[in-house]
Design a protein around this motif. Structure first.
Motif, PDB file in Angstrom:
ATOM      1  N   SER A  69      -7.167  -5.383   4.740  1.00  0.00           N
ATOM      2  CA  SER A  69      -6.302  -4.750   4.145  1.00  0.00           C
ATOM      3  C   SER A  69      -7.404  -3.067   5.033  1.00  0.00           C
ATOM      4  CB  SER A  69      -7.112  -4.547   2.712  1.00  0.00           C
ATOM      5  OG  SER A  69      -6.092  -3.376   2.654  1.00  0.00           O
ATOM      6  N   THR A  70      -6.370  -2.547   5.405  1.00  0.00           N
ATOM      7  CA  THR A  70      -7.013  -1.546   6.079  1.00  0.00           C
ATOM      8  C   THR A  70      -6.484  -0.065   5.422  1.00  0.00           C
ATOM      9  OG1 THR A  70      -5.246  -0.976   7.567  1.00  0.00           O
ATOM     10  CG2 THR A  70      -7.877  -1.685   8.348  1.00  0.00           C
ATOM     11  N   LYS A  71      -6.016  -0.529   4.517  1.00  0.00           N
ATOM     12  CA  LYS A  71      -4.754   0.931   3.576  1.00  0.00           C
ATOM     13  C   LYS A  71      -3.670   2.239   4.311  1.00  0.00           C
ATOM     14  CE  LYS A  71      -8.290   1.014  -0.638  1.00  0.00           C
ATOM     15  NZ  LYS A  71      -8.218   1.182  -1.675  1.00  0.00           N
ATOM     16  N   PRO A  75      -1.475   3.802   4.480  1.00  0.00           N
ATOM     17  CA  PRO A  75       0.074   3.852   4.013  1.00  0.00           C
ATOM     18  C   PRO A  75       1.433   3.615   3.988  1.00  0.00           C
ATOM     19  CG  PRO A  75      -0.559   5.571   5.577  1.00  0.00           C
ATOM     20  CD  PRO A  75      -1.405   3.844   5.986  1.00  0.00           C
ATOM     21  N   HIS A 128      -0.414   6.664  -1.066  1.00  0.00           N
ATOM     22  CA  HIS A 128      -1.477   7.893  -1.608  1.00  0.00           C
ATOM     23  C   HIS A 128      -2.790   6.169  -0.991  1.00  0.00           C
ATOM     24  CE1 HIS A 128       0.627  10.264  -3.306  1.00  0.00           C
ATOM     25  NE2 HIS A 128       1.654  10.174  -4.041  1.00  0.00           N
ATOM     26  N   GLY A 129      -2.489   5.490  -1.022  1.00  0.00           N
ATOM     27  CA  GLY A 129      -3.356   4.385  -0.354  1.00  0.00           C
ATOM     28  C   GLY A 129      -3.136   3.133  -1.365  1.00  0.00           C
ATOM     29  N   SER A 130      -2.717   3.436  -2.706  1.00  0.00           N
ATOM     30  CA  SER A 130      -3.296   2.208  -3.854  1.00  0.00           C
ATOM     31  C   SER A 130      -2.334   1.171  -3.552  1.00  0.00           C
ATOM     32  CB  SER A 130      -3.096   2.921  -5.419  1.00  0.00           C
ATOM     33  OG  SER A 130      -3.227   4.438  -5.297  1.00  0.00           O
ATOM     34  N   GLU A 131      -3.005  -0.158  -3.348  1.00  0.00           N
ATOM     35  CA  GLU A 131      -2.661  -1.444  -2.955  1.00  0.00           C
ATOM     36  C   GLU A 131      -2.216  -1.717  -4.328  1.00  0.00           C
ATOM     37  OE1 GLU A 131      -6.195  -3.809  -1.304  1.00  0.00           O
ATOM     38  OE2 GLU A 131      -5.985  -2.321   0.098  1.00  0.00           O
ATOM     39  N   VAL A 153       0.939  -0.808  -0.196  1.00  0.00           N
ATOM     40  CA  VAL A 153      -0.508   0.276   0.178  1.00  0.00           C
ATOM     41  C   VAL A 153       1.208   1.511   0.118  1.00  0.00           C
ATOM     42  CG1 VAL A 153      -1.844   1.107   1.471  1.00  0.00           C
ATOM     43  CG2 VAL A 153      -1.815  -1.367   1.673  1.00  0.00           C
TER      44      VAL A 153
END
Length: 76
Positions: A59-61, A63, A22-25, A19
């Motif tokens: 997943s809790t995103k 960073p 920016h929070g993108s997985e 992650v």
């Protein structure tokens, strides 16, 4: 991306995801059948990216983190 086991197996498996800030997985490995192996993959990926590591029930995103996420195998 690395696949370790067929998805039709019914035991708990682990996905490893990165992650970014920016929070993108981004998937790193999927369907890893051994928790220790999944954490080893996460440790290596985190070191390569300069990120932290977490083992999560989902997943809790978080960073800038490489996460090991338990997943149930899909029924065939």
């Amino acid at each position: 991306m690395r696949y370790v086991r067929m998805a039709d197996d019914t035991e708990v498996m682990y996905d490893v995801i990165y992650v970014d800030a920016h929070g993108s997985e981004t998937p790193v490995a999927q369907h890893v059948d051994d928790r220790k192996e999944a954490t080893d993959v996460a440790r290596q990926a985190a070191a390569e990216r300069g990120a932290g590591r977490m083992v999560l029930p989902g997943s809790t995103k978080l960073p800038n983190c490489v996460c090991v996420v338990p997943v149930e195998a899909e029924a065939a």
